[in-house]
Design a protein around this motif. Structure first.
Motif, PDB file in Angstrom:
ATOM      1  N   ASN A 203       0.724  -1.111   0.011  1.00 40.76           N
ATOM      2  CA  ASN A 203      -0.142   0.046   0.157  1.00 40.76           C
ATOM      3  C   ASN A 203       0.783   1.288   0.251  1.00 40.76           C
ATOM      4  OD1 ASN A 203      -1.774  -2.080   1.401  1.00 40.76           O
ATOM      5  ND2 ASN A 203      -3.209  -0.524   0.652  1.00 40.76           N
TER       6      ASN A 203
ATOM      7  N   GLY B 283      -0.900  -3.915  -3.304  1.00 41.33           N
ATOM      8  CA  GLY B 283      -1.522  -2.461  -3.402  1.00 41.33           C
ATOM      9  C   GLY B 283      -0.486  -1.348  -3.628  1.00 41.33           C
TER      10      GLY B 283
ATOM     11  N   GLU C 180      -3.834  -5.154  -5.462  1.00 38.46           N
ATOM     12  CA  GLU C 180      -4.656  -4.881  -4.444  1.00 38.46           C
ATOM     13  C   GLU C 180      -4.286  -5.638  -2.946  1.00 38.46           C
ATOM     14  OE1 GLU C 180      -8.872  -2.721  -6.093  1.00 38.46           O
ATOM     15  OE2 GLU C 180      -8.683  -5.131  -5.340  1.00 38.46           O
TER      16      GLU C 180
ATOM     17  N   ARG D 241      -5.480   0.025  -2.025  1.00 41.03           N
ATOM     18  CA  ARG D 241      -4.366   0.330  -3.052  1.00 41.03           C
ATOM     19  C   ARG D 241      -3.731   1.763  -2.608  1.00 41.03           C
ATOM     20  NH1 ARG D 241      -1.619  -1.172  -7.770  1.00 41.03           N
ATOM     21  NH2 ARG D 241      -1.132   0.294  -9.181  1.00 41.03           N
TER      22      ARG D 241
END
Length: 631
Positions: A241, A258, A278, A308
């Motif tokens: 992320n 992500g 993701e 994400r």
């Protein structure tokens, strides 16, 4: 300060065999300049100074809070003194948190440049990473272990440190030319970068200036933004992320989940990337911040599914804010009964830096309770206690805590939920998982440690977000060895719908990970099998040689693993074999993507997963055996 140890021997041999020039060429395509001298470790520490208190809360003697009005020279002297104390303190008891109130630190002409040693947390105290700006460098270099800190310069032992919640404007003014344009973060396991915005220069995950590049062995980047990134000699790395501009190469296993700008994994294992568009389940780590009045609060981010990018790129991180007045602020020596009384009254728990002897279980019984450690606060089991036990309730968050086994065997060090307990309605919530972030475990190392299981997860819908679960392969004299510091399993998962993002588990005497629950999902797994079985007879079971690093129970119908590696270095008896690196049931719902095994200089793994995959042995030291997908 402890004596450095020539540890991680198998990896050191690989680093020497590959050669510094090769590593540098892979990472940068350039030639390294001569390494500048390291900061003298013997620098006389100055008295640690604190800015005027921003609240009445006492965070303990090992927390230093900086104010942007302080002279840069004063801040520099303070952080340098902390580094001098911690740079070689691998197995010591010193802990430190360096916290920066909102503002800008350092100038173009006088940048703030410092290094982060063992058990040191560096964090901004803003609500957003943009609220605290460091104009300079915050770095980790190769650590030189031999000849009075001048040779054997490696990053393989650079554990236990944290950088979070700030913007780093890379400024190498005044540094040697080799270091001028990159911020070096040469680290291995139990190290996290979170909520960091790196601008103005390269973020290099290896140090190619101190005695040339050497292998590093781990690392975790989450909820962060950076431009060009040099992975270089990192054997494995997980990025979750985040947003990156570019990424250079991989050695064995680099996983992206992500992450905007992540490289494609097409052609695996050349390069050895695993890329998920993701992240299936995520929750960012809680963080301390100061509001405009100077009062402290803790922001607890909300959980996300199929996420994400960063949590802060489009505005404040979603979640809830808890004033520090709602926490029991603990210090080493506080009675566990006082902690438990506060938890029972609905308080949360903030563990200030230090080592806590825990002879009675800290009982977390209420949903949505937050237990947050600062400065790598460490809980050590005493008389066979289980240091933390979490009830079958949703939304509990445990973050920033290290848990050590003690000299008397504990059945488990951290237990989440009751085995065979009630995990039905009201006891778990997929939208609000109990979460463990930067929670680390040790069996041996600083001292003798013993525990049957380090982490046991019995509840459903639990998120393990970065953990290093470690049975020591080195440490203080007399603190490690097959019959000295004993641990059967590192992680045992009995609950359903458990997700792990960043699972590092090493050296346990039987299965390192046992996954009994349904619908488990692991994104990145790193493992070394135990170095120290005395012989094959001591390390086998049911006609199988050794024990797999990752075991999915025979009856499980659905499980997914993305990007996993298991390594062998049985230096006590190099003739030892492990039949499997990974062991799983043959069923369509159990899927493993991008697996590898590798020999580090001693021992053999016969197959990667079950009876699939070529062996690794001394005949192909350092060359992984890959399986792209199983079955």
């Amino acid at each position: 300060m402890t004596t450095p140890y020539p540890a991680r021997t198998g990896r050191l041999r690989l680093a020497a065999a590959l050669g510094a020039a090769t590593l540098l060429a892979m990472a940068t395509g350039t030639t390294a300049l001569a390494a500048p001298p390291l900061d003298p470790a013997a620098t006389t520490p100055v008295a640690t100074k604190k800015a005027p208190p921003s609240s009445a809360t006492d965070l303990g003697p090992d927390v230093t809070v900086f104010d942007p009005s302080m002279p840069v020279s004063e801040i520099q002297a303070t952080v340098d003194a902390v580094n001098a104390r911690q740079v070689d303190n691998e197995m010591g008891t010193g802990r430190a948190a360096l916290l920066f109130l909102p503002g800008t630190y350092g100038t173009d002409a006088e940048p703030l440049q410092f290094r982060v040693g063992y058990y040191t947390e560096v964090a901004g105290l803003g609500a957003s990473p943009s609220d605290v700006v460091i104009n300079g460098k915050i770095e980790v270099y190769n650590r030189c272990l031999d000849d009075n800190g001048t040779t054997n310069c490696i990053a393989l032992n650079n554990f236990w440190r944290t950088l979070s919640n700030l913007t780093l404007e890379v400024n190498g003014a005044g540094q040697d030319g080799c270091r001028a344009t990159a911020n070096f973060w040469a680290v291995s396991q139990a190290v996290s970068l979170r909520r960091v915005n790196v601008t103005g220069g390269t973020l290099s995950l290896m140090d190619y200036c101190t005695a040339g590049p050497q292998y590093a062995s781990g690392g975790y980047l989450a909820d962060s933004k950076a431009g060009d990134m040099v992975n270089g000699s990192q054997q494995q790395w997980v990025t979750r992320n985040s947003e990156i501009g570019s990424w250079s190469n991989g050695v064995w296993n680099a996983v992206f989940s992500g992450t905007e700008g992540a490289p494609s994994d097409e052609g695996f294992p050349t390069p050895p990337y695993t890329t998920l568009d993701e992240t299936p389940v995520s929750r960012e780590k809680p963080y301390l911040f100061a509001d405009s009045s100077g009062a402290y609060s803790v922001r607890v981010p909300a959980a996300q599914q199929d996420s994400r990018g960063t949590s802060w790129g489009d505005g404040p991180t979603a979640g809830r804010t808890i004033g520090l007045s709602e926490f029991f602020v603990a210090k080493p020596g506080d009675p566990v009964q006082a902690i438990n009384n506060a938890l029972a009254r609905g308080k949360h728990l903030l563990l200030t830096p230090g080592v806590y002897d825990i002879a009675q279980t800290i009982a977390v019984k209420r949903a949505d309770t937050v237990v947050l450690g600062l400065g790598h606060a460490t809980l050590t089991a005493v008389n066979g206690a289980t240091p933390i036990r979490v009830a079958d309730v949703p939304g509990v968050v445990i973050a920033g805590v290290t848990i050590d086994g003690g000299t008397v065997n504990s059945p488990v060090l951290l237990q989440v939920g009751t085995k065979n307990g009630n995990n039905g309605a009201g006891h778990n919530d997929p939208a609000n998982p109990t979460t463990l972030s930067d929670v680390y475990f040790r069996i041996g190392g600083p001292h003798v440690g013993k525990a049957d299981i380090s982490l046991e997860v019995n509840s459903d819908n639990v998120l393990i977000d970065h953990t290093w679960v470690w049975r020591a392969d080195h440490g203080n004299a007399g603190s490690f060895g097959w019959d000295v510091s004993t641990g059967r399993n590192g992680v045992v998962v009995n609950g359903d719908d458990v997700t792990a993002t960043g699972l590092f588990v090493e050296h346990y005497q039987q299965y390192n990970v046992v996954w009994n629950g349904e619908n488990g999902h692991t994104v990145f797994f790193q493992n070394e099998l135990p170095y120290d079985p005395p012989n094959q007879a001591a390390w086998q079971h049911d006609g199988i040689l050794g024990w797999a690093g990752y075991k999915v129970a025979d009856g499980v119908k659905k499980h997914t693993l993305e990007g996993g590696g298991s390594y062998i270095f049985t230096n006590v008896d190099p003739s030892i074999h492990a039949s499997h690196g990974f062991e799983v049931p043959d069923t369509p719902g159990v899927v493993l993507n991008h697996l590898l095994t590798v020999n580090l200089g001693a021992g053999t793994i016969d197959h990667v997963v079950n009876d699939t995959g070529a062996p690794v042995s001394n005949a192909n030291t350092g060359t992984p055996s890959y399986v792209e997908r199983y079955p």
